[in-house]
Design a protein around this motif. Structure first.
Motif, PDB file in Angstrom:
ATOM      1  N   CYS A 120       0.829  -1.215   0.000  1.00 23.87           N
ATOM      2  CA  CYS A 120       0.000   0.000   0.000  1.00 23.87           C
ATOM      3  C   CYS A 120       0.859   1.259   0.000  1.00 23.87           C
ATOM      4  CB  CYS A 120      -0.928  -0.002   1.210  1.00 23.87           C
ATOM      5  SG  CYS A 120      -2.190  -1.293   1.150  1.00 23.87           S
ATOM      6  N   GLU A 121       2.019   1.187   0.642  1.00 25.00           N
ATOM      7  CA  GLU A 121       2.949   2.308   0.625  1.00 25.00           C
ATOM      8  C   GLU A 121       3.618   2.423  -0.736  1.00 25.00           C
ATOM      9  OE1 GLU A 121       4.624   4.384   3.579  1.00 25.00           O
ATOM     10  OE2 GLU A 121       2.434   4.350   3.680  1.00 25.00           O
ATOM     11  N   LEU A 122       4.051   1.273  -1.263  1.00 30.23           N
ATOM     12  CA  LEU A 122       4.790   1.245  -2.520  1.00 30.23           C
ATOM     13  C   LEU A 122       3.958   1.756  -3.689  1.00 30.23           C
ATOM     14  CD1 LEU A 122       7.362   0.404  -4.085  1.00 30.23           C
ATOM     15  CD2 LEU A 122       6.370  -1.877  -4.304  1.00 30.23           C
ATOM     16  N   LEU A 123       2.675   1.457  -3.698  1.00 31.08           N
ATOM     17  CA  LEU A 123       1.829   1.814  -4.839  1.00 31.08           C
ATOM     18  C   LEU A 123       1.087   3.135  -4.651  1.00 31.08           C
ATOM     19  CD1 LEU A 123       0.281  -1.624  -5.873  1.00 31.08           C
ATOM     20  CD2 LEU A 123       2.376  -0.532  -6.678  1.00 31.08           C
ATOM     21  N   ASN A 124       1.324   3.808  -3.546  1.00 29.76           N
ATOM     22  CA  ASN A 124       0.627   5.066  -3.280  1.00 29.76           C
ATOM     23  C   ASN A 124       1.138   6.156  -4.212  1.00 29.76           C
ATOM     24  OD1 ASN A 124      -0.481   7.436  -2.242  1.00 29.76           O
ATOM     25  ND2 ASN A 124      -0.310   6.746  -0.128  1.00 29.76           N
ATOM     26  N   THR A 125       0.275   6.645  -5.077  1.00 31.69           N
ATOM     27  CA  THR A 125       0.685   7.645  -6.074  1.00 31.69           C
ATOM     28  C   THR A 125       1.202   8.933  -5.435  1.00 31.69           C
ATOM     29  OG1 THR A 125      -0.058   8.830  -8.036  1.00 31.69           O
ATOM     30  CG2 THR A 125      -1.649   8.590  -6.257  1.00 31.69           C
ATOM     31  N   CYS A 126       0.778   9.222  -4.197  1.00 26.96           N
ATOM     32  CA  CYS A 126       1.253  10.427  -3.513  1.00 26.96           C
ATOM     33  C   CYS A 126       2.713  10.320  -3.103  1.00 26.96           C
ATOM     34  CB  CYS A 126       0.400  10.710  -2.277  1.00 26.96           C
ATOM     35  SG  CYS A 126      -1.273  11.258  -2.654  1.00 26.96           S
ATOM     36  N   HIS A 127       3.271   9.124  -3.187  1.00 28.72           N
ATOM     37  CA  HIS A 127       4.660   8.914  -2.796  1.00 28.72           C
ATOM     38  C   HIS A 127       5.624   8.988  -3.974  1.00 28.72           C
ATOM     39  CE1 HIS A 127       3.173   6.521   0.964  1.00 28.72           C
ATOM     40  NE2 HIS A 127       2.960   7.825   1.042  1.00 28.72           N
ATOM     41  N   TYR A 128       5.128   9.437  -5.129  1.00 32.79           N
ATOM     42  CA  TYR A 128       5.955   9.447  -6.328  1.00 32.79           C
ATOM     43  C   TYR A 128       6.194  10.855  -6.855  1.00 32.79           C
ATOM     44  CZ  TYR A 128       5.764   4.379  -6.723  1.00 32.79           C
ATOM     45  OH  TYR A 128       5.919   3.032  -6.486  1.00 32.79           O
ATOM     46  N   MET A 129       7.268  10.956  -7.606  1.00 33.36           N
ATOM     47  CA  MET A 129       7.620  12.169  -8.325  1.00 33.36           C
ATOM     48  C   MET A 129       8.302  11.737  -9.614  1.00 33.36           C
ATOM     49  SD  MET A 129      11.007  13.219  -6.078  1.00 33.36           S
ATOM     50  CE  MET A 129      11.358  14.697  -7.025  1.00 33.36           C
ATOM     51  N   ILE A 130       8.453  12.644 -10.561  1.00 38.35           N
ATOM     52  CA  ILE A 130       9.211  12.350 -11.773  1.00 38.35           C
ATOM     53  C   ILE A 130      10.652  12.757 -11.518  1.00 38.35           C
ATOM     54  CG2 ILE A 130       9.522  12.887 -14.216  1.00 38.35           C
ATOM     55  CD1 ILE A 130       6.503  13.257 -14.393  1.00 38.35           C
ATOM     56  N   SER A 131      11.527  11.787 -11.568  1.00 40.80           N
ATOM     57  CA  SER A 131      12.946  12.023 -11.287  1.00 40.80           C
ATOM     58  C   SER A 131      13.755  10.976 -12.039  1.00 40.80           C
ATOM     59  CB  SER A 131      13.195  11.963  -9.773  1.00 40.80           C
ATOM     60  OG  SER A 131      14.529  12.305  -9.460  1.00 40.80           O
ATOM     61  N   SER A 132      15.019  10.850 -11.710  1.00 45.88           N
ATOM     62  CA  SER A 132      15.853   9.854 -12.382  1.00 45.88           C
ATOM     63  C   SER A 132      15.479   8.451 -11.909  1.00 45.88           C
ATOM     64  CB  SER A 132      17.332  10.120 -12.090  1.00 45.88           C
ATOM     65  OG  SER A 132      17.629   9.827 -10.730  1.00 45.88           O
ATOM     66  N   ARG A 133      15.657   7.468 -12.780  1.00 42.28           N
ATOM     67  CA  ARG A 133      15.374   6.107 -12.340  1.00 42.28           C
ATOM     68  C   ARG A 133      16.431   5.634 -11.345  1.00 42.28           C
ATOM     69  NH1 ARG A 133      16.609   1.763 -17.191  1.00 42.28           N
ATOM     70  NH2 ARG A 133      18.550   2.653 -17.983  1.00 42.28           N
ATOM     71  N   ILE A 134      17.577   6.313 -11.304  1.00 42.33           N
ATOM     72  CA  ILE A 134      18.591   5.981 -10.304  1.00 42.33           C
ATOM     73  C   ILE A 134      18.076   6.346  -8.916  1.00 42.33           C
ATOM     74  CG2 ILE A 134      20.933   6.427  -9.509  1.00 42.33           C
ATOM     75  CD1 ILE A 134      20.604   4.794 -12.168  1.00 42.33           C
TER      76      ILE A 134
END
Length: 280
Positions: free
Chosen positions: A173-187
């Motif tokens: 539930c933490e991993l898939l939470n869209t609020c926990h994401y941003m567009i950044s480097s895949r590194i």
């Protein structure tokens, strides 16, 4: 918080802070969004990632006025489905069809943050100042690695993907939470997975074997693991930083493990406190 849920979503529960809750056997998350335009952009790519993973993930629940946001809060419902971590890992580390970010731009961003940290030092007591200066020393090493990369190619660039914004708990539930994401480097995403305990440094070899990472990205892994961005975010927001003391030894172990893996692929510049026999 409960007023927003009751008045705008007809959910009469008591909740003082944003977070997870269950209502009528459905799982929800309500979170505050600082930048709505950025959220729209991230959510667009998040939906595509979920499609690739054959998942629904989190979906936005509009309020009773058919709007996504209520006083900058967004309500999400989590759809529980079969989850394949291997599929997620492969898809989430696939670069987005976006222009790459220049390493020189990353360097400017990091230097700007470092300068900002220097301005915040006096807010903290002497004990915490020592911790800040320790991490500033780490950041100087990371800038040196970027300089090394730019000497190889002044126009070097890094592909972008959806990245975790910060380390999370080992929970779907933490991993898939869209609020926990941003567009950044895949590194960044790769290292956030490692720092979240969702990926081990030794498995980097398998990832490098399955997906193409050029020499710039591999060197950038080294620079990014040395750059204490998450710590700096706490300093800038004037949050408690004492907890980072207990992580220093673990961080050194992690840096050493990642260095050993990266050294199999590229020649990395030496840093005496990493390469020395008494580093740990």
């Amino acid at each position: 918080m409960q007023n927003i849920l009751k008045c705008y979503y007809d959910i009469p529960i008591e909740m003082d802070y944003p977070g997870y809750f269950i209502y009528h056997k459905k799982q929800y998350y309500i979170g505050y969004i600082n930048n709505i335009a950025s959220f729209y952009n991230t959510y667009h790519h998040y939906r595509y990632l979920m499609h690739l993973c054959h998942l629904t993930g989190y979906v936005v629940i509009p309020n009773n006025q058919n709007q996504w946001f209520t006083q900058n809060y967004v309500l999400l419902e989590y759809i529980s489905e079969f989850f394949s971590y291997n599929t997620y890992l492969n898809c989430s580390l696939t670069p987005l069809q976006l222009p790459k970010i220049a390493v020189s731009e990353i360097k400017e961003q990091w230097i700007g943050t470092i300068n900002n940290i220097f301005e915040k030092v006096n807010v903290y007591d002497e004990n915490q100042k020592a911790l800040i200066y320790y991490y500033l020393g780490m950041s100087e090493n990371s800038i040196n690695i970027l300089n090394y990369l730019l000497q190889i190619d002044s126009r070097a660039s890094i592909p972008l993907c959806l990245s975790l914004t910060f380390p999370i708990d080992n929970d779907i539930c933490e991993l898939l939470n869209t609020c926990h994401y941003m567009i950044s480097s895949r590194i960044r995403h790769l290292l956030m997975l490692i720092q979240s305990g969702l990926l081990y440094p030794k498995l980097l070899q398998n990832i490098f074997a399955k997906q193409f990472y050029d020499v710039y990205e591999i060197i950038y892994v080294y620079a990014h693991i040395l750059y204490p961005g998450y710590f700096f975010e706490h300093v800038i927001k004037e949050k408690d930083i004492a907890k980072f003391y207990k992580n220093i030894h673990k961080e050194k172990e992690l840096i050493k493990d990642i260095y050993q893996v990266l050294s199999l692929y590229v020649s990395l510049p030496k840093i005496h406190w990493i390469n020395g026999e008494n580093m740990l």
